[in-house]
Design an enzyme around this catalytic site. Structure first.
Site, mmCIF file in Angstrom:
data_model
loop_
_atom_site.group_PDB
_atom_site.id
_atom_site.type_symbol
_atom_site.label_atom_id
_atom_site.label_comp_id
_atom_site.label_asym_id
_atom_site.label_seq_id
_atom_site.Cartn_x
_atom_site.Cartn_y
_atom_site.Cartn_z
ATOM 1 N N LYS A 1 8.836 -1.633 8.982
ATOM 2 C CA LYS A 1 8.148 -2.496 8.022
ATOM 3 C C LYS A 1 8.440 -3.936 8.428
ATOM 4 O O LYS A 1 9.451 -4.203 9.088
ATOM 5 C CB LYS A 1 8.698 -2.244 6.607
ATOM 6 C CG LYS A 1 7.797 -2.711 5.505
ATOM 7 C CD LYS A 1 6.768 -1.680 5.110
ATOM 8 C CE LYS A 1 5.860 -2.212 4.020
ATOM 9 N NZ LYS A 1 4.888 -1.226 3.588
ATOM 10 N N GLY B 1 -2.709 1.526 -14.297
ATOM 11 C CA GLY B 1 -3.102 0.691 -13.156
ATOM 12 C C GLY B 1 -4.362 1.259 -12.534
ATOM 13 O O GLY B 1 -4.315 2.286 -11.861
ATOM 14 N N VAL B 2 -5.498 0.595 -12.792
ATOM 15 C CA VAL B 2 -6.755 1.083 -12.210
ATOM 16 C C VAL B 2 -7.288 0.063 -11.208
ATOM 17 O O VAL B 2 -8.407 -0.437 -11.318
ATOM 18 C CB VAL B 2 -7.803 1.461 -13.289
ATOM 19 C CG1 VAL B 2 -7.531 2.848 -13.814
ATOM 20 C CG2 VAL B 2 -7.830 0.458 -14.435
ATOM 21 N N GLY B 3 -6.426 -0.265 -10.259
ATOM 22 C CA GLY B 3 -6.823 -1.145 -9.157
ATOM 23 C C GLY B 3 -7.478 -0.302 -8.073
ATOM 24 O O GLY B 3 -8.215 0.646 -8.373
ATOM 25 N N LYS B 4 -7.168 -0.621 -6.829
ATOM 26 C CA LYS B 4 -7.861 0.030 -5.707
ATOM 27 C C LYS B 4 -7.657 1.550 -5.740
ATOM 28 O O LYS B 4 -8.601 2.311 -5.639
ATOM 29 C CB LYS B 4 -7.343 -0.551 -4.380
ATOM 30 C CG LYS B 4 -7.770 -2.005 -4.162
ATOM 31 C CD LYS B 4 -7.501 -2.484 -2.759
ATOM 32 C CE LYS B 4 -6.032 -2.662 -2.453
ATOM 33 N NZ LYS B 4 -5.387 -3.746 -3.220
ATOM 34 N N VAL B 5 -6.411 1.991 -5.867
ATOM 35 C CA VAL B 5 -6.157 3.439 -5.850
ATOM 36 C C VAL B 5 -6.527 4.073 -7.193
ATOM 37 O O VAL B 5 -7.196 5.106 -7.250
ATOM 38 C CB VAL B 5 -4.672 3.746 -5.532
ATOM 39 C CG1 VAL B 5 -4.437 5.247 -5.531
ATOM 40 C CG2 VAL B 5 -4.264 3.142 -4.192
ATOM 41 N N GLY B 6 -6.064 3.446 -8.280
ATOM 42 C CA GLY B 6 -6.225 4.035 -9.608
ATOM 43 C C GLY B 6 -7.669 4.345 -9.953
ATOM 44 O O GLY B 6 -7.971 5.410 -10.497
ATOM 45 N N HIS B 7 -8.586 3.452 -9.598
ATOM 46 C CA HIS B 7 -9.971 3.720 -10.026
ATOM 47 C C HIS B 7 -10.596 4.870 -9.234
ATOM 48 O O HIS B 7 -11.389 5.638 -9.769
ATOM 49 C CB HIS B 7 -10.820 2.434 -10.066
ATOM 50 C CG HIS B 7 -11.609 2.146 -8.844
ATOM 51 N ND1 HIS B 7 -11.098 1.424 -7.795
ATOM 52 C CD2 HIS B 7 -12.872 2.487 -8.498
ATOM 53 C CE1 HIS B 7 -12.027 1.325 -6.854
ATOM 54 N NE2 HIS B 7 -13.099 1.958 -7.247
HETATM 55 N N1 LIG Z 1 -3.534 1.051 -1.449
HETATM 56 C C1 LIG Z 1 -2.929 2.049 -0.823
HETATM 57 O O1 LIG Z 1 -3.473 2.650 0.108
HETATM 58 C C2 LIG Z 1 -1.560 2.485 -1.270
HETATM 59 C C3 LIG Z 1 -0.867 3.419 -0.483
HETATM 60 C C4 LIG Z 1 0.371 3.880 -0.912
HETATM 61 C C5 LIG Z 1 0.924 3.368 -2.090
HETATM 62 N N2 LIG Z 1 0.232 2.429 -2.814
HETATM 63 C C6 LIG Z 1 0.842 1.933 -4.051
HETATM 64 O O2 LIG Z 1 -0.008 2.266 -5.138
HETATM 65 C C7 LIG Z 1 0.060 1.242 -6.138
HETATM 66 C C8 LIG Z 1 -1.338 0.726 -6.416
HETATM 67 O O3 LIG Z 1 -1.879 0.209 -5.216
HETATM 68 P P1 LIG Z 1 -3.328 -0.480 -5.202
HETATM 69 O O4 LIG Z 1 -3.665 -0.665 -3.782
HETATM 70 O O5 LIG Z 1 -4.245 0.240 -6.111
HETATM 71 O O6 LIG Z 1 -2.969 -1.899 -5.841
HETATM 72 P P2 LIG Z 1 -3.913 -2.844 -6.722
HETATM 73 O O7 LIG Z 1 -3.227 -4.157 -6.753
HETATM 74 O O8 LIG Z 1 -5.327 -2.764 -6.263
HETATM 75 O O9 LIG Z 1 -3.873 -2.155 -8.176
HETATM 76 C C9 LIG Z 1 -2.772 -2.217 -9.010
HETATM 77 C C10 LIG Z 1 -3.293 -2.365 -10.427
HETATM 78 O O10 LIG Z 1 -2.185 -2.273 -11.328
HETATM 79 C C11 LIG Z 1 -2.363 -3.234 -12.335
HETATM 80 N N3 LIG Z 1 -1.075 -3.503 -12.963
HETATM 81 C C12 LIG Z 1 -0.072 -4.327 -12.558
HETATM 82 N N4 LIG Z 1 0.969 -4.285 -13.404
HETATM 83 C C13 LIG Z 1 0.627 -3.417 -14.392
HETATM 84 C C14 LIG Z 1 1.276 -2.938 -15.548
HETATM 85 N N5 LIG Z 1 2.483 -3.364 -15.878
HETATM 86 N N6 LIG Z 1 0.621 -2.054 -16.328
HETATM 87 C C15 LIG Z 1 -0.633 -1.613 -16.011
HETATM 88 N N7 LIG Z 1 -1.286 -2.035 -14.917
HETATM 89 C C16 LIG Z 1 -0.679 -2.932 -14.119
HETATM 90 C C17 LIG Z 1 -2.987 -4.416 -11.642
HETATM 91 O O11 LIG Z 1 -3.658 -5.269 -12.551
HETATM 92 C C18 LIG Z 1 -3.959 -3.710 -10.677
HETATM 93 O O12 LIG Z 1 -5.239 -3.529 -11.274
HETATM 94 C C19 LIG Z 1 1.024 0.188 -5.584
HETATM 95 O O13 LIG Z 1 2.311 0.461 -6.067
HETATM 96 C C20 LIG Z 1 0.989 0.437 -4.081
HETATM 97 O O14 LIG Z 1 2.197 0.026 -3.457
HETATM 98 C C21 LIG Z 1 -0.991 2.002 -2.438
#
Ligand SMILES: NC(=O)c1ccc[n+]([C@@H]2O[C@H](COP(=O)([O-])OP(=O)(O)OC[C@H]3O[C@@H](n4cnc5c(N)ncnc54)[C@H](O)[C@@H]3O)[C@@H](O)[C@H]2O)c1
Length: 356
Positions: free
Chosen positions: A79, A179-185
């Site tokens: 990393k 958390g419905v960001g990139k992964v959640g949605h």
């Molecule tokens: N993107 C990937 O491919 C990937 C791979 C492995 C792990 N992850 C992990 O998955 C998680 C989500 O990743 P992502 O890419 O969707 O990130 P993202 O930033 O797109 O989404 C995260 C979401 O969580 C919300 N959030 C933040 N704090 C919060 C809280 N206290 N309560 C509710 N919602 C909250 C944010 O507003 C955002 O919408 C992270 O922990 C990331 O490290 C992601």
């Protein structure tokens, strides 16, 4: 607590890079190359102290080694962190200086995106460096890794459902996604397709709006605390780390925890509390490895179907973790570590067998 890089930490190599003119201050940590080159993203973050950056890169590189090993990849764990505010400090020259720093490790470390870095940045890094993945589609990359991360989390959840309820299906179950960001949605979509009821929360309103506009049947609660206390069958932390702390471990009503966030358990020992309460925890780095599988596939020339097939195996891997936990009488988080360590030891040992 000061960061520790010594024999006990187990890291193979930690390198500091500095370029005065561009302001680059970076640290690359390689935890293990027993299974292959250390692969892990570059976190560009305004750490308050250099010691915070060092602590982060040491922890994250170790996690990557375990994630790659459990996912069955021929990769070690590494990393990198760049200390600075990406909005202010990121420039072409800085990214290219960073590329030359990565190149200087001669392939022991492969970089990719993480917090504060994007595929477009990786294209710039790659102008100075061969050891870059997570690139844009235009440059042969895989693009957004959250697609397969969400798919893999869903596979892990199906495996957990089979253990908890005897069927690998979320039909009729109520799943809370924090958390419905990139992964959640994306995860919400898999769940709805499978016939689950979904309830979501997010601190960022537009993220919730996007989900509700597309799927009006999804319920919304005010915050994570409300979600944890609500009547849900599965809790899916998909925001930040430390979602399961002393309080939420006691309050949680769900039978299963399975989500994308890294480092979900706030401290060692929480896994015992969950175990005692009969909560089935699908270890974070086991179920969220779809993104790593995706960027790793890029090293062979990205092919989505091949990467998706590999991510489908997260179902079997998660079940194997539950089986080891049951047969060895350990929490699932400990079982995941054991499987990852065994593979690093057993397959890594073969490197000591001399071949011309
Ligand atoms: N993107 C990937 O491919 C990937 C791979 C492995 C792990 N992850 C992990 O998955 C998680 C989500 O990743 P992502 O890419 O969707 O990130 P993202 O930033 O797109 O989404 C995260 C979401 O969580 C919300 N959030 C933040 N704090 C919060 C809280 N206290 N309560 C509710 N919602 C909250 C944010 O507003 C955002 O919408 C992270 O922990 C990331 O490290 C992601």
């Amino acid at each position: 607590m000061p960061p520790v890089f010594d024999q006990a930490s187990g890291h193979e190599q930690v390198v500091f890079g500095h370029d005065r003119d561009t302001g680059l201050k970076a640290i690359i940590a390689v935890y293990s190359t027993a299974l292959g080159p250390g692969l892990g993203g570059t976190r560009f973050y305004p750490y308050a102290h250099e010691s915070d950056a060092l602590r982060d890169v040491l922890n994250l590189s170790k996690s990557m080694a375990y994630k790659a090993s459990l996912a069955g990849l021929d990769l070690g764990g590494g990393k990198a962190v760049i200390i600075g505010d990406p909005k202010v400090d990121k420039s072409e020259a800085l990214l290219r200086a960073y590329g030359r720093f990565v190149q200087s490790l001669n392939g022991r470390y492969y970089t990719a995106c993480d917090v504060g870095t994007y595929s477009e940045d990786m294209d710039i890094v790659a102008r100075e460096c061969q050891f870059v993945t997570g690139r844009t589609v235009e440059h042969g990359g895989a693009g957004d890794s959250s697609v397969l991360t969400a798919y893999g989390v869903f596979q892990g959840m199906r495996a957990a459902a089979e253990v908890a309820w005897g069927t690998p299906s979320l039909t009729g179950r109520r799943v809370g996604v924090a958390g419905v960001g990139k992964v959640g949605h994306h995860l919400v979509e898999h769940l709805l397709d499978d016939g689950a009821e979904v309830v979501v929360t997010d601190v960022y309103e537009p993220a919730v709006d996007r989900v509700v506009e597309a799927h009006p049947e999804v319920d919304v609660v005010d915050d994570n605390d409300a979600l944890v206390r609500s009547d849900i069958d599965v809790y899916a932390p998909c925001a930040l780390g430390d979602a399961i702390n002393d309080e939420s471990a006691q309050l949680l009503k769900a039978r299963i925890i399975c989500g994308a966030a890294n480092n979900q358990l706030a401290h060692p020992g929480i896994e015992d509390v969950l175990e005692a309460r009969g909560v089935l925890y699908a270890p974070d780095y086991c179920v969220n490895s779809g993104g790593l599988i995706q960027v790793a596939d890029e090293l062979e020339g990205f092919w989505f179907e091949r990467a998706r097939t590999a991510a489908t195996k997260i179902f079997d891997t998660t079940k194997a973790v539950f089986e080891v936990a049951a047969t060895e009488g350990v929490p699932t988080a400990v079982a995941a570590d054991k499987i990852a360590e065994r593979r690093m030891e057993q397959v890594g040992r073969l490197r000591s067998v001399w071949l011309r």
